[in-house]
Design a protein around this motif. Structure first.
Motif: not given
Lengths: 300, 408
Positions: B207-219, B176-183, B197-202
């Motif tokens: 209707x998967x769930x994004x549980x972690x969305x971290x932005x890594x600083x370039x340094x 059931x794709x809607x129960x997949x949790x993505x980090x 952005x591309x990933x978020x659209x998909x």
């Protein structure tokens, strides 16, 4: 952000994991900061090349391993190679800027850092490089806290070298000469200390400490020719907070910085990590300033 | 006025020297009329020098192959291809200057793109201003194709598609794709933000769930804050986009922290050399790539993707990274457009480029309105038993996906 905070309550052992990992990250900063404090205190130079020394230390360790030497031997080899490089750079460039304005030394070492970056890019290529020390992981609390052993090694090395440095400065002949020169170069040279040699030794010692740190960075994380700046900035920050004459304070500030970074990155999101570190620095400086003012008022 | 007599201001790099030699060869009297000159400013020094080198090798290999088969036939007349190179030193300002120089001073009428989105972005306004077509192979940023450029064409898949196949695969293997949790951990730079952005659209589409969305600083040189979260929340899929450093850190620190997940997708695994460096630890990771030698595409010039790989390895002594393959494809696109245009007028060549619909060893190439290639899908490798195996797209896949990733 609140989610992350709640997560810490749901899994209390996470905070131990974060803080311990952070302390270990801080250990490498401590090594680079020792050197910066030393150079700043003795030569009165803010050494912007710090991060490039770290980077070069990493490449030296990498080359040593590629030549077939045991990986961990890369740490002393990197320190030795950087000691020689530091001595050479002192004789070539640094001695010219010692008595000059602080701004001149910042400019000169900034220039050096660019030169070293570009040279390493030319020599080693721009790729990201790593080296496996093959040490494995240390598991604590039934596996809830996992620490890479290479980082644990870095931690004890930082503490050990701090202690050695303290003993060296306090008891050895050269160490005493270094301290004397830091207090008053003119008086020291009148009393027969070859201050030029002291400066060279101090600068080379700094490079060696950074070299050891760099060897650890390539084994625990990754390096490339442009990785230096964060290490320069961190060691600068640590020295600003800890002061230049206090090795214990450098250790405390460095480890604290690492732990703070990691926990703050967890709670507020990694994108704010660096900003929070600088915010902390400003707060520490303001607080110290207030305290100093209060003291002065008290003395009146 | 010859270049040799002109006063040199910038650094006289390797490429500039080559360019000068090529220029000298085409002074009046030389066989100028018989060749078409393409110009390119690429990163031969500076931080992109490794990939700049791959780009040049790809261009050179294709030009050589085309010339060996008699060159390009335009309106009944044969021409050989010549490429004029300059070194942009990996800096956008220099890239823009050199594009200007190639067109205005050297009289080049067709440009092969530089390496990286940043440099392509710097050069596109110049080629646009002069109405000179640029076919590029190494600028994948979505933002290149929202400016309405008419003379810019890109053979590679754009950035937002990099990790979409991972989400696609995750949806396929889930009951059931809607129960997949993505980090996700994405570096805070234009490339990785496009990927995100591309990933978020998909993810939204499934209707998967994004549980972690971290932005890594370039340094940043450590991922343990993000990975601590991963360890606590145990997502089904972890996506990391942070160039080679992000890939190296993810593989190393996931293993250091003893985190095992069913599926992890990365970009830039090959430049991070995760198999060579981490061996066993790299098993099961999914890696996004533009192209792979195992794909079943082929064309009359190079033959199959594997044939191209063989030729490249014979010529340069190392297997081809995808940067070289896509660069070679860019030259093929130009050659094809010259032949179809039947003239060397840049405007006509531009129109012919827009009509491109061809199959190459690198994959199908067809441009949309904005100039990006919409025909070629991204490729996913999985590290299986110490080798990269293509597991996506489904049709030319050479191996079954291992799921969960540590399964044998």
């Amino acid at each position: 952000m609140i989610d992350n905070f709640l997560l810490l309550f749901d899994y209390p052992v996470l905070s131990a994991d974060l803080a311990l990992n952070g302390l270990l990250i801080g250990a490498v900063f401590v090594l680079a900061a020792f050197g910066m404090a030393l150079v700043w205190g003795v030569l009165n130079i803010i050494n912007i090349v710090q991060g490039e020394f770290v980077m070069l230390g990493g490449f030296v360790a990498l080359m040593a391993a590629e030549a077939g030497l045991p990986v961990l031997l890369g740490i002393p080899i990197a320190a030795l190679a950087l000691f020689i490089l530091g001595w050479g750079l002192y004789r070539l460039v640094i001695f010219r800027v010692i008595d000059r304005d602080l701004f001149v030394s910042v400019l000169a070492t900034f220039g050096l850092s660019i030169v070293l970056q570009q040279l390493s890019n030319e020599l080693f290529g721009a790729d990201v490089r790593t080296l496996e020390a093959g040490l494995g992981t240390l598991l604590l609390f039934d596996g809830a806290v996992a620490l890479a052993q290479i980082k644990v090694l870095a931690f004890f090395l930082a503490l050990g070298l701090g202690l050695l440095l303290w003993l060296f400065l306090k008891y050895s002949r050269l160490g005493q000469a270094i301290r004397a020169t830091a207090q008053n170069p003119r008086a020291a040279s009148i009393l027969g200390i070859d201050t030029d040699r002291v400066y060279a030794a101090t600068y080379a010692l700094n490079a060696a400490l950074c070299g050891a740190a760099g060897a650890l960075v390539v084994m625990a994380w990754a390096i490339h020719p442009y990785i230096g700046l964060p290490y320069t900035v961190r060691s600068f920050l640590i020295v600003i907070v800890a002061g230049i004459g206090n090795i214990g304070a450098v250790v405390a500030a460095g480890l604290g910085l690492g732990a703070f970074e990691n926990v703050a990155g967890f709670i507020f999101g990694t994108e704010y990590q660096i900003a929070l570190v600088f915010l902390l620095m400003v707060l520490v400086l303001v607080w110290r300033n207030l305290r100093l003012q209060r003291k002065r008022m008290y003395l009146k | 006025m010859g270049m040799a007599r002109r006063k040199w201001t910038g650094k006289a790099g390797r490429a500039a020297l080559t360019a000068a030699l090529i220029w000298a060869a085409f002074q009046p009297g030389a066989a100028l009329a018989e060749s078409i000159r393409l110009g390119s400013a690429i990163s031969l020094t500076g931080k992109y020098s490794t990939n700049g080198d791959f780009t040049q090798k790809g261009y050179d290999l294709a030009a050589k192959a085309i010339n060996e088969r008699g060159g390009v036939e335009v309106a009944g007349k044969k021409y050989t291809l010549e490429i004029v190179y300059y070194d942009d030193e990996s800096t956008p300002a220099r890239g823009a200057q050199l594009a200007e120089r190639l067109i205005a001073q050297d009289g080049v009428q067709y440009i092969l793109g530089p390496y990286s989105s940043g440099l392509t972005k710097a050069m596109a306004p110049v080629t646009e201003k002069y109405g000179v077509p640029m076919v590029e192979a190494n600028g994948a940023s979505v933002s290149l194709f929202t400016e309405g450029y008419r003379y810019l064409f890109a053979v590679l898949s754009t950035t937002e598609q990099y990790l979409q196949p991972v989400v696609d695969l995750a949806a396929k293997v889930a009951d059931d794709p809607s129960r997949v949790r993505v980090a996700g951990a994405f570096e805070n730079d234009p490339f990785s933000q496009d990927v995100q952005n591309g990933v978020l659209a998909d993810i939204k589409r499934h209707s998967m769930k994004m549980v972690i969305e971290d932005k890594l600083p370039p340094e940043l040189n450590d991922m343990s804050a993000t990975l601590a979260k991963v360890r606590a929340l145990r997502p089904d899929v972890l996506l990391v986009s942070g160039h080679a450093r992000g890939a190296a850190l993810a593989v190393r620190q996931l293993s250091d922290m003893r985190i095992e997940l069913p599926m992890v997708g990365l970009t830039h695994c090959d430049s991070a050399q995760i198999i060579e460096k981490f061996g066993e630890k790299a098993e099961g990771f999914l890696c996004a790539a533009q192209w792979a030698p195992a794909l079943k595409y082929s064309d009359p010039l190079f033959g199959s993707a594997a044939d191209f790989a063989r030729l490249y390895e014979e010529t340069y002594g190392a297997p081809p990274p995808y940067q070289a393959a896509e660069s070679a494809a860019a030259v093929m696109v130009f050659a094809d457009a010259f032949e179809r245009a039947g003239t060397l007028d840049p405007k006509a060549v531009r129109d012919a480029l827009a009509e491109t619909d061809m199959m190459t060893f690198y994959g199908p190439i067809r441009f949309d309105e904005s100039g990006k290639n919409v025909a070629k899908p991204m490729v996913l490798y999985q590290v299986q038993d110490g080798e990269y195996k293509v597991v996506y797209p489904p049709e030319p896949a050479e191996a079954e996906l291992r799921y969960p990733m540590h399964a044998r």
